[in-house]
Scaffold this motif. Structure first.
Motif, PDB file in Angstrom:
ATOM      1  N   ALA A  28      38.138  20.808  43.888  1.00  0.00           N
ATOM      2  CA  ALA A  28      39.228  21.693  44.312  1.00  0.00           C
ATOM      3  C   ALA A  28      38.939  23.157  44.046  1.00  0.00           C
ATOM      4  CB  ALA A  28      40.533  21.301  43.601  1.00  0.00           C
ATOM      5  N   ILE A  29      37.887  23.446  43.235  1.00  0.00           N
ATOM      6  CA  ILE A  29      37.645  24.848  42.866  1.00  0.00           C
ATOM      7  C   ILE A  29      36.472  25.417  43.660  1.00  0.00           C
ATOM      8  CG2 ILE A  29      38.696  24.728  40.587  1.00  0.00           C
ATOM      9  CD1 ILE A  29      35.949  24.300  39.381  1.00  0.00           C
ATOM     10  N   ASP A  30      36.612  25.460  44.970  1.00  0.00           N
ATOM     11  CA  ASP A  30      35.581  26.051  45.831  1.00  0.00           C
ATOM     12  C   ASP A  30      35.453  27.535  45.520  1.00  0.00           C
ATOM     13  OD1 ASP A  30      36.845  24.068  48.541  1.00  0.00           O
ATOM     14  OD2 ASP A  30      35.237  23.603  47.136  1.00  0.00           O
ATOM     15  N   ARG A  31      34.262  28.066  45.714  1.00  0.00           N
ATOM     16  CA  ARG A  31      34.029  29.466  45.386  1.00  0.00           C
ATOM     17  C   ARG A  31      34.625  30.417  46.421  1.00  0.00           C
ATOM     18  NH1 ARG A  31      32.655  31.582  40.747  1.00  0.00           N
ATOM     19  NH2 ARG A  31      31.282  33.087  41.712  1.00  0.00           N
ATOM     20  N   VAL A  32      34.440  30.151  47.708  1.00  0.00           N
ATOM     21  CA  VAL A  32      34.938  31.049  48.735  1.00  0.00           C
ATOM     22  C   VAL A  32      35.573  30.222  49.835  1.00  0.00           C
ATOM     23  CG1 VAL A  32      34.347  32.856  50.391  1.00  0.00           C
ATOM     24  CG2 VAL A  32      33.084  32.707  48.228  1.00  0.00           C
ATOM     25  N   PRO A  33      36.859  30.416  50.155  1.00  0.00           N
ATOM     26  CA  PRO A  33      37.758  31.317  49.432  1.00  0.00           C
ATOM     27  C   PRO A  33      38.039  30.803  48.027  1.00  0.00           C
ATOM     28  CG  PRO A  33      39.006  29.983  50.941  1.00  0.00           C
ATOM     29  CD  PRO A  33      37.553  29.690  51.231  1.00  0.00           C
ATOM     30  N   ARG A  34      38.274  31.716  47.132  1.00  0.00           N
ATOM     31  CA  ARG A  34      38.438  31.361  45.729  1.00  0.00           C
ATOM     32  C   ARG A  34      39.649  30.463  45.524  1.00  0.00           C
ATOM     33  NH1 ARG A  34      36.705  32.824  40.880  1.00  0.00           N
ATOM     34  NH2 ARG A  34      38.121  33.070  39.126  1.00  0.00           N
ATOM     35  N   SER A  35      39.465  29.409  44.744  1.00  0.00           N
ATOM     36  CA  SER A  35      40.550  28.489  44.459  1.00  0.00           C
ATOM     37  C   SER A  35      41.650  29.182  43.658  1.00  0.00           C
ATOM     38  CB  SER A  35      40.022  27.293  43.656  1.00  0.00           C
ATOM     39  OG  SER A  35      41.082  26.530  43.141  1.00  0.00           O
ATOM     40  N   GLY A  36      42.890  28.892  44.016  1.00  0.00           N
ATOM     41  CA  GLY A  36      44.006  29.419  43.254  1.00  0.00           C
ATOM     42  C   GLY A  36      44.007  28.917  41.823  1.00  0.00           C
ATOM     43  N   TRP A  37      43.420  27.724  41.613  1.00  0.00           N
ATOM     44  CA  TRP A  37      43.372  27.183  40.251  1.00  0.00           C
ATOM     45  C   TRP A  37      42.486  28.035  39.346  1.00  0.00           C
ATOM     46  CZ3 TRP A  37      47.017  24.133  38.867  1.00  0.00           C
ATOM     47  CH2 TRP A  37      47.592  23.240  39.776  1.00  0.00           C
ATOM     48  N   LEU A  38      41.399  28.579  39.886  1.00  0.00           N
ATOM     49  CA  LEU A  38      40.546  29.447  39.075  1.00  0.00           C
ATOM     50  C   LEU A  38      41.274  30.734  38.700  1.00  0.00           C
ATOM     51  CD1 LEU A  38      37.036  29.117  40.778  1.00  0.00           C
ATOM     52  CD2 LEU A  38      37.782  28.140  38.602  1.00  0.00           C
ATOM     53  N   ASP A  67      32.262  28.171  34.004  1.00  0.00           N
ATOM     54  CA  ASP A  67      31.395  27.128  34.543  1.00  0.00           C
ATOM     55  C   ASP A  67      31.155  27.337  36.031  1.00  0.00           C
ATOM     56  OD1 ASP A  67      30.969  24.229  35.783  1.00  0.00           O
ATOM     57  OD2 ASP A  67      30.393  24.130  33.668  1.00  0.00           O
ATOM     58  N   SER A  68      32.227  27.660  36.753  1.00  0.00           N
ATOM     59  CA  SER A  68      32.117  27.895  38.187  1.00  0.00           C
ATOM     60  C   SER A  68      31.163  29.053  38.476  1.00  0.00           C
ATOM     61  CB  SER A  68      33.500  28.188  38.773  1.00  0.00           C
ATOM     62  OG  SER A  68      33.411  28.495  40.145  1.00  0.00           O
ATOM     63  N   SER A  69      31.271  30.124  37.701  1.00  0.00           N
ATOM     64  CA  SER A  69      30.420  31.288  37.888  1.00  0.00           C
ATOM     65  C   SER A  69      28.963  30.982  37.552  1.00  0.00           C
ATOM     66  CB  SER A  69      30.925  32.438  37.018  1.00  0.00           C
ATOM     67  OG  SER A  69      30.059  33.550  37.097  1.00  0.00           O
ATOM     68  N   LEU A  70      28.732  30.312  36.425  1.00  0.00           N
ATOM     69  CA  LEU A  70      27.370  29.998  35.998  1.00  0.00           C
ATOM     70  C   LEU A  70      26.695  29.009  36.941  1.00  0.00           C
ATOM     71  CD1 LEU A  70      28.102  29.716  32.181  1.00  0.00           C
ATOM     72  CD2 LEU A  70      26.644  31.430  33.258  1.00  0.00           C
ATOM     73  N   ARG A  71      27.476  28.090  37.459  1.00  0.00           N
ATOM     74  CA  ARG A  71      26.926  27.127  38.419  1.00  0.00           C
ATOM     75  C   ARG A  71      26.499  27.842  39.701  1.00  0.00           C
ATOM     76  NH1 ARG A  71      27.273  21.795  37.952  1.00  0.00           N
ATOM     77  NH2 ARG A  71      28.760  22.036  36.253  1.00  0.00           N
ATOM     78  N   GLU A  72      27.277  28.828  40.106  1.00  0.00           N
ATOM     79  CA  GLU A  72      26.933  29.612  41.289  1.00  0.00           C
ATOM     80  C   GLU A  72      25.673  30.444  41.042  1.00  0.00           C
ATOM     81  OE1 GLU A  72      27.560  31.344  45.190  1.00  0.00           O
ATOM     82  OE2 GLU A  72      28.307  29.540  44.175  1.00  0.00           O
ATOM     83  N   ASP A  73      25.539  30.994  39.837  1.00  0.00           N
ATOM     84  CA  ASP A  73      24.406  31.861  39.518  1.00  0.00           C
ATOM     85  C   ASP A  73      23.094  31.091  39.377  1.00  0.00           C
ATOM     86  OD1 ASP A  73      25.919  34.179  39.508  1.00  0.00           O
ATOM     87  OD2 ASP A  73      26.345  34.063  37.357  1.00  0.00           O
TER      88      ASP A  73
END
Length: 264
Positions: free
Chosen positions: A48-58, A179-185
């Motif tokens: 549910a926490i997709d990067r783009v568009p940014r999830s409202g949960w994040l 976690d979301s940011s580091l996984r993307e990086d």
């Protein structure tokens, strides 16, 4: 709100800290540390926490983290400053007047790390530091391991089980954002290695806190550095336009958790 607690200790001369006996809340602390470790291990499976568009949960989680910093951590620094003011130790007296500079340092350190990662991904040859991808990865993960270790240690410093749980909840949603940011990086490097390092760091920090208690000055430094780091790590995720951040979700998280912190 943080309050000093009486703790049974065995002093160690010349070390600047003390070994501590286990307290009744130790079980809650380790349960919280394990729960936080699991967040890093499982966060990648939250579709549910997709990067783009940014999830409202994040954005909602970012609001919760920032609320905890402003409602609990910054006032805690003020209270710790009053305690340090009465200390005869030079280092403690220095931090009584400069503890907010440490928060600024935490902000600046993680800003620098973000710039390092961004420039390395862009292959910007004008950047002053040239490191291989693996080197950037380990600098980034090593810094967040220290960050997580501080969080694990500070679980012991909360004023009772309820305060520990509130801190753990705020840090748990913050871990999801990180976690979301580091996984993307770092992609597969983070999944294969990084998340395990960060999960272990929380538990190690909690284990250190179970056996060793540092002085008030150093705890104040840890809290301040963490506060600055949280602010940067949340804001860097919310501001970029390409992430399409959810302002209302961020505001809802901040207002909602502020209400919880003030009422509990």
């Amino acid at each position: 709100m943080w309050e000093p607690e009486a703790t049974v200790v065995k002093s160690i001369s010349g070390v600047g800290g003390a070994l501590v006996e286990f307290e009744p809340g130790t079980g809650v602390v380790f349960a919280a540390a394990i729960a936080l470790a699991v967040v890093h291990l499982l966060a990648g499976g939250l579709r549910a926490i997709d990067r783009v568009p940014r999830s409202g949960w994040l954005s909602f989680g970012g609001g919760i983290s920032v609320a905890y910093v402003f409602v609990h951590l910054f006032p805690e620094l003020e209270e710790r400053g009053e305690i340090l003011e009465e200390s005869d130790v030079f280092v403690a007296a220095f931090f009584e007047h400069h503890v907010y500079l440490v928060a600024l340092a935490g902000f600046a350190v993680f800003y620098g790390l973000e710039r390092l990662v961004t420039r390395s991904q862009q292959d910007d040859t004008s950047f002053e530091i040239s490191l291989p991808d693996a080197g950037v990865f380990w600098i980034h993960i090593g810094s967040f391991a220290l960050y997580n270790g501080i969080i694990g240690y500070l679980l012991h410093d909360r004023a009772g089980p309820t305060a520990t749980v509130l801190f753990a909840v705020a840090m748990g949603v913050h871990f999801v954002v990180n976690d979301s940011s580091l996984r993307e990086d770092h992609e597969h490097r983070y999944h294969d290695v990084g998340r395990w390092v960060l999960s272990s760091a929380v538990v190690v920090g909690a284990a250190i806190g179970a056996f060793f208690e540092v002085g008030e000055a150093l705890v104040a430094v840890l809290v301040a550095f963490l506060a600055g780091g949280i602010i940067l790590n949340v804001i860097k995720e919310e501001l970029p336009e390409n992430f399409e951040s959810r302002w209302w979700a961020f505001a809802a998280g901040a207002v909602g958790y502020t209400a919880v912190l003030l009422l509990v």
